[in-house]
Enzyme design. Sequence first.
Site, PDB file in Angstrom:
ATOM      1  N   ARG A  12       0.769  -1.109   0.055  1.00 38.94           N
ATOM      2  CA  ARG A  12      -0.205   0.008  -0.050  1.00 38.94           C
ATOM      3  C   ARG A  12       1.029   1.080   0.103  1.00 38.94           C
ATOM      4  O   ARG A  12       2.195   1.199   0.456  1.00 38.94           O
ATOM      5  CB  ARG A  12      -1.009  -0.102   1.074  1.00 38.94           C
ATOM      6  CG  ARG A  12      -2.041  -0.994   1.173  1.00 38.94           C
ATOM      7  CD  ARG A  12      -3.196  -0.592   2.312  1.00 38.94           C
ATOM      8  NE  ARG A  12      -2.772  -0.781   3.340  1.00 38.94           N
ATOM      9  CZ  ARG A  12      -2.860   0.228   4.804  1.00 38.94           C
ATOM     10  NH1 ARG A  12      -3.153   1.299   4.089  1.00 38.94           N
ATOM     11  NH2 ARG A  12      -2.513  -0.171   5.823  1.00 38.94           N
ATOM     12  N   GLY A  84       5.562   1.021   8.198  1.00 45.38           N
ATOM     13  CA  GLY A  84       5.187   1.910   9.626  1.00 45.38           C
ATOM     14  C   GLY A  84       3.869   2.354   9.937  1.00 45.38           C
ATOM     15  O   GLY A  84       2.927   1.957   9.168  1.00 45.38           O
ATOM     16  N   ASP A  88      -0.734   8.330  17.282  1.00 41.88           N
ATOM     17  CA  ASP A  88      -0.387   9.772  17.793  1.00 41.88           C
ATOM     18  C   ASP A  88      -1.193  10.073  19.177  1.00 41.88           C
ATOM     19  O   ASP A  88      -2.121   9.569  19.311  1.00 41.88           O
ATOM     20  CB  ASP A  88      -1.007  10.906  16.816  1.00 41.88           C
ATOM     21  CG  ASP A  88      -0.142  10.755  15.565  1.00 41.88           C
ATOM     22  OD1 ASP A  88       0.863   9.806  15.277  1.00 41.88           O
ATOM     23  OD2 ASP A  88      -0.505  11.546  14.524  1.00 41.88           O
ATOM     24  N   GLN A 141       7.576  16.530  15.943  1.00 41.50           N
ATOM     25  CA  GLN A 141       5.940  16.858  15.647  1.00 41.50           C
ATOM     26  C   GLN A 141       5.209  16.609  16.697  1.00 41.50           C
ATOM     27  O   GLN A 141       5.403  15.837  17.525  1.00 41.50           O
ATOM     28  CB  GLN A 141       5.543  16.131  14.503  1.00 41.50           C
ATOM     29  CG  GLN A 141       4.262  16.144  14.034  1.00 41.50           C
ATOM     30  CD  GLN A 141       3.763  17.856  13.426  1.00 41.50           C
ATOM     31  OE1 GLN A 141       3.997  18.748  14.494  1.00 41.50           O
ATOM     32  NE2 GLN A 141       3.940  17.868  12.162  1.00 41.50           N
ATOM     33  N   TYR A 147       6.600   8.334  17.250  1.00 40.15           N
ATOM     34  CA  TYR A 147       7.036   8.497  15.968  1.00 40.15           C
ATOM     35  C   TYR A 147       8.328   9.079  15.699  1.00 40.15           C
ATOM     36  O   TYR A 147       9.313   8.641  14.833  1.00 40.15           O
ATOM     37  CB  TYR A 147       6.076   9.072  15.165  1.00 40.15           C
ATOM     38  CG  TYR A 147       5.844   8.834  13.396  1.00 40.15           C
ATOM     39  CD1 TYR A 147       5.424   7.621  12.934  1.00 40.15           C
ATOM     40  CD2 TYR A 147       6.498   9.956  12.931  1.00 40.15           C
ATOM     41  CE1 TYR A 147       5.511   7.461  11.492  1.00 40.15           C
ATOM     42  CE2 TYR A 147       6.391   9.651  11.293  1.00 40.15           C
ATOM     43  CZ  TYR A 147       5.885   8.632  10.783  1.00 40.15           C
ATOM     44  OH  TYR A 147       5.894   8.404   9.242  1.00 40.15           O
ATOM     45  N   PRO A 177      10.787  11.202   4.135  1.00 41.99           N
ATOM     46  CA  PRO A 177       9.708  11.780   3.074  1.00 41.99           C
ATOM     47  C   PRO A 177       8.947  12.965   3.890  1.00 41.99           C
ATOM     48  O   PRO A 177       9.027  12.777   5.366  1.00 41.99           O
ATOM     49  CB  PRO A 177       8.705  10.882   2.926  1.00 41.99           C
ATOM     50  CG  PRO A 177       9.178   9.460   3.266  1.00 41.99           C
ATOM     51  CD  PRO A 177      10.219   9.647   4.351  1.00 41.99           C
ATOM     52  N   GLY A 178       8.366  13.771   3.377  1.00 40.66           N
ATOM     53  CA  GLY A 178       7.506  14.742   3.918  1.00 40.66           C
ATOM     54  C   GLY A 178       6.408  14.201   3.940  1.00 40.66           C
ATOM     55  O   GLY A 178       6.142  12.915   3.842  1.00 40.66           O
TER      56      GLY A 178
END
Length: 240
Positions: A12, A84, A88, A141, A147, A177-178
Amino acid sequence: MGRVALVTGGTRGIGEAISVGLKNAGYTVAANYGGNDEAAKAFTERTGIPAYKFDVSDFEAVQTAVKQIETDLGPIEVLVNNAGITRDGTMHRMDFSRWNDVLQTNLSSCFNTSRAVIDGMRQRGFGRIVNIGSVNGQAGQYGQVNYAAAKSGIKGFTKALALESASKGITVNCVAPGYVETDMVRAVPQEVLQKIIKTIPVGRLGTPDDIARSVLYLVADENSFITGSTISINGGQHMY
Ligand code: NDP
């Protein structure tokens, strides 16, 4: 038959684009997934790439699965650690399981898979390992201590394994990656996502192919001089 590549979480999102990109470039690809049988079945029907179900956070399961893949397809010479998850929550609300699930799935998985293939790569004198990090491991973040810690840990893991493997024809690199348009990012509330897009100078989310192209570049036979590096692909959102 081309070199055998294992892509974790390869059925995916970003992983699918990497699996398909590798196949189109002539590699023999095994795509791993964790539990979504329906998506994996559709992926195999679409692409012709075999999907292998195992939990990358389970050391013994990974060793067994790698042996099976090598019996089926041949020695794994390219490993992309892409699987991954996110779980959160701010620190003061985060229970241990959310911390641990993300650390095991996103970081310990890199040990589990690399440990399973590294002896063979060293013996054959060739290997390519690419670990998928994240801009949120570089910049931090809100709501992601788990994470960010796991993804930041991948960077150190990459450098240390690159040092150990350099004399054996094995390169180890990281792609960070962003924000990329996949199910993971579609799960972010729209209003939050719109705010995030405003912080991306290029003015859009990344595509899975934006990331896959860099993986193809890093694993190419001729790119034997790039090791221990991180390629940041984030539309200019974070530069350092
Ligand atoms: P998706 O959620 O779209 O896909 C995740 C893939 O990983 C699926 O194939 C899933 O399998 C597999 N997976 C999850 N847990 C396990 C497990 N325990 N064992 C085996 N496979 C597992 O993710 P993305 O494509 O968005 O992300 C891919 C990678 O890129 C991740 O490492 C992510 O952290 C990273 N990343 C993503 C960003 C983004 O914006 N999307 C930004 C920065 C980094 P199944 O289908 O069975 O669930």
